[in-house]
Scaffold this motif. Sequence first.
Motif, PDB file in Angstrom:
ATOM      1  N   ASP A  96       0.799  -1.220   0.000  1.00  0.00           N
ATOM      2  CA  ASP A  96       0.000   0.000   0.000  1.00  0.00           C
ATOM      3  C   ASP A  96       0.836   1.277   0.000  1.00  0.00           C
ATOM      4  N   TRP A  98       2.581   1.910  -2.352  1.00  0.00           N
ATOM      5  CA  TRP A  98       2.503   2.208  -3.791  1.00  0.00           C
ATOM      6  C   TRP A  98       1.080   2.572  -4.216  1.00  0.00           C
ATOM      7  N   ALA A  99       0.168   2.757  -3.269  1.00  0.00           N
ATOM      8  CA  ALA A  99      -1.258   2.962  -3.568  1.00  0.00           C
ATOM      9  C   ALA A  99      -1.469   3.995  -4.674  1.00  0.00           C
ATOM     10  N   TYR A 113      -3.747  -3.264  -3.567  1.00  0.00           N
ATOM     11  CA  TYR A 113      -2.668  -2.741  -2.720  1.00  0.00           C
ATOM     12  C   TYR A 113      -2.876  -3.299  -1.313  1.00  0.00           C
TER      13      TYR A 113
END
Length: 133
Positions: A96, A98-99, A113
């Motif tokens: 997450d 990289w959400a 994610y």
Amino acid sequence: MSQRTVITFGTFDVFHVGHVRVLQRAAELGDRLVVGVSSDALNLSKKGRAPVFNEDERREIIRSLRVVDEVFLEESLEKKRDYIVEHHADVLVMGDDWAGRFDWVKDVCDVVYLPRTPSVSTTGLIEHISSLS
């Protein structure tokens, strides 16, 4: 009925429980888990340091896990879509942190994610180990 393939990516350097948990959760989202392990060169370019374990060792570690069905070397962040298509992935799983950053591949697969394991990070572990000497 066809198998649902999940793909995820990571460096997986200094393997820890956070890695185990994210791979287990990713595997639960499908029938087959494919993992892209960042090459040494990619790791150096994105993190500014060489990994502790080389790409062959890191792939061997990931390949040994029972939840992982296939491992390949990720050589470019720009090839995410190509890797997804090449491995016939139905779902891309990322941490997450990289959400939203991989929503651009939603036209070829679902994107999930997952929350990271709190208080566990490879960078933190390396810094802690370094401070012991």
